[in-house]
Design a protein around this motif. Structure first.
Motif, PDB file in Angstrom:
ATOM      1  N   UNK A   1       0.841  -1.194   0.000  1.00 35.51           N
ATOM      2  CA  UNK A   1       0.000   0.000   0.000  1.00 35.51           C
ATOM      3  C   UNK A   1       0.876   1.243   0.000  1.00 35.51           C
ATOM      4  N   UNK A   2       0.535   2.214  -0.789  1.00 35.99           N
ATOM      5  CA  UNK A   2       1.281   3.457  -0.852  1.00 35.99           C
ATOM      6  C   UNK A   2       1.180   4.201   0.476  1.00 35.99           C
ATOM      7  N   UNK A   3       2.308   4.685   0.984  1.00 36.36           N
ATOM      8  CA  UNK A   3       2.330   5.426   2.239  1.00 36.36           C
ATOM      9  C   UNK A   3       2.071   6.894   1.943  1.00 36.36           C
ATOM     10  N   UNK A   4       0.845   7.324   2.085  1.00 39.42           N
ATOM     11  CA  UNK A   4       0.471   8.703   1.854  1.00 39.42           C
ATOM     12  C   UNK A   4       0.032   9.317   3.176  1.00 39.42           C
ATOM     13  N   UNK A   5       0.755  10.344   3.608  1.00 41.67           N
ATOM     14  CA  UNK A   5       0.424  10.972   4.874  1.00 41.67           C
ATOM     15  C   UNK A   5       0.899  12.410   4.864  1.00 41.67           C
ATOM     16  N   UNK A   6       0.418  13.168   5.849  1.00 40.63           N
ATOM     17  CA  UNK A   6       0.831  14.557   6.042  1.00 40.63           C
ATOM     18  C   UNK A   6       1.184  14.720   7.513  1.00 40.63           C
ATOM     19  N   UNK A   7       2.342  15.329   7.766  1.00 38.83           N
ATOM     20  CA  UNK A   7       2.845  15.470   9.131  1.00 38.83           C
ATOM     21  C   UNK A   7       3.211  16.923   9.391  1.00 38.83           C
ATOM     22  N   UNK A   8       2.936  17.382  10.611  1.00 37.62           N
ATOM     23  CA  UNK A   8       3.316  18.733  11.008  1.00 37.62           C
ATOM     24  C   UNK A   8       3.453  18.779  12.518  1.00 37.62           C
ATOM     25  N   UNK A   9       4.315  19.671  13.005  1.00 40.36           N
ATOM     26  CA  UNK A   9       4.539  19.842  14.438  1.00 40.36           C
ATOM     27  C   UNK A   9       4.567  21.321  14.794  1.00 40.36           C
ATOM     28  N   UNK A 114      -5.546   3.050  -0.710  1.00 35.95           N
ATOM     29  CA  UNK A 114      -4.882   3.608  -1.885  1.00 35.95           C
ATOM     30  C   UNK A 114      -5.837   4.386  -2.775  1.00 35.95           C
ATOM     31  N   UNK A 115      -7.080   3.903  -2.874  1.00 39.28           N
ATOM     32  CA  UNK A 115      -8.046   4.560  -3.753  1.00 39.28           C
ATOM     33  C   UNK A 115      -8.958   5.507  -2.984  1.00 39.28           C
TER      34      UNK A 115
END
Length: 266
Positions: A1-9, A114-115
């Protein structure tokens, strides 16, 4: 599975237990009430997080009407909050880590299919937390409301423009402005309770400006001196014709008029 994420601190001046309380119990205080920050901004009256696993993240409307944004899956006060989104195919984890002077709050929003669809808004939203944390002790307890008129401006580089408008024209923000290399979808500046929204230019630049932004300031002479010394292009120096004002341009040619405020202005 594609690792799609958004991270912020972000870092806030509060211990982890207090930071967790601020994030959850006081979300309605720090969530900016600008026109594009809700799924239904025309009806929203509050934001709410119900405590504990199984609780909900809610956009609250009049009466008993709500929009469920998420369901809480992990609830560890002072350490971690997790939830599964009800409006897209993401899971979000927020960690509260003690650091010198306070707490580092880190949010990771991840796509679980993924979709699937993902509204990666958390890297933008988490930036609002430090401002409220720093001023909550002196705040009235009433959430900030923007005025009925908001201005949208378009720039080739909105992030650079936002920093320039802060440093030179001294516009403020309830947000944390992007640093070099960051390019959020939109940026919010404020003049009092009026919102100035900055977006990426996606259409040809007009040959001549067909608008002008008027801003009332407390000390026009000091503001003029600051703008001039920081490199603003001055169109006309301070003059008096019923009101005292001067005119200047920002780096992409938007015209601005600054005026002396009245003693009765908030």
């Amino acid at each position: 599975m594609t690792d799609l994420s958004a991270t912020a601190s972000v870092e806030v001046a509060a211990d982890p237990a207090t930071a967790f309380q601020i994030f959850t119990e006081e979300i309605d205080q720090w969530w900016l009430r600008n026109p594009i920050n809700f799924f239904d901004s025309a009806r929203v009256t509050a934001m709410r997080i119900e405590p504990g696993v199984g609780g909900r993240v809610l956009e609250v409307y009049s009466g008993d009407d709500v929009l469920e944004l998420a369901t809480i899956t992990d609830w560890k006060p002072g350490a971690r909050l997790g939830y599964r989104s009800s409006v897209d195919d993401t899971e979000t984890r927020i960690d509260f880590e003690p650091v010198a002077g306070g707490t580092r709050v880190t949010v990771v929003q991840s796509l679980i299919r993924d979709d699937g669809k993902a509204f990666y808004f958390w890297p933008r939203v988490i930036r609002w937390l430090p401002d409220w944390t720093s001023r909550r002790a002196a705040a009235s307890g009433t959430p900030r409301e923007v005025d009925r008129l908001a201005i949208a401006l378009y720039y080739e580089d909105p992030a650079a423009a936002a920093r320039w408008l802060r440093d030179v024209f001294q516009l403020t923000s309830w947000d944390t402005l992007p640093t070099e290399g960051e390019h959020p979808s939109w940026i919010e500046l404020h003049v009092g309770n009026a919102a100035v929204l900055l977006f990426k230019r996606t259409h040809p630049r007009p040959v001549a400006a067909d608008h002008n932004i008027w801003v009332y300031v407390d000390d026009l002479d000091a503001h003029f001196t600051h703008s001039q010394s920081h490199g603003a292009k001055i169109r006309s120096e301070i003059n008096h014709h019923g009101y005292r004002s001067y005119e200047a341009e920002d780096p992409e040619g938007h015209p601005w008029t600054f005026l002396q405020s009245r003693p009765t202005m908030r």
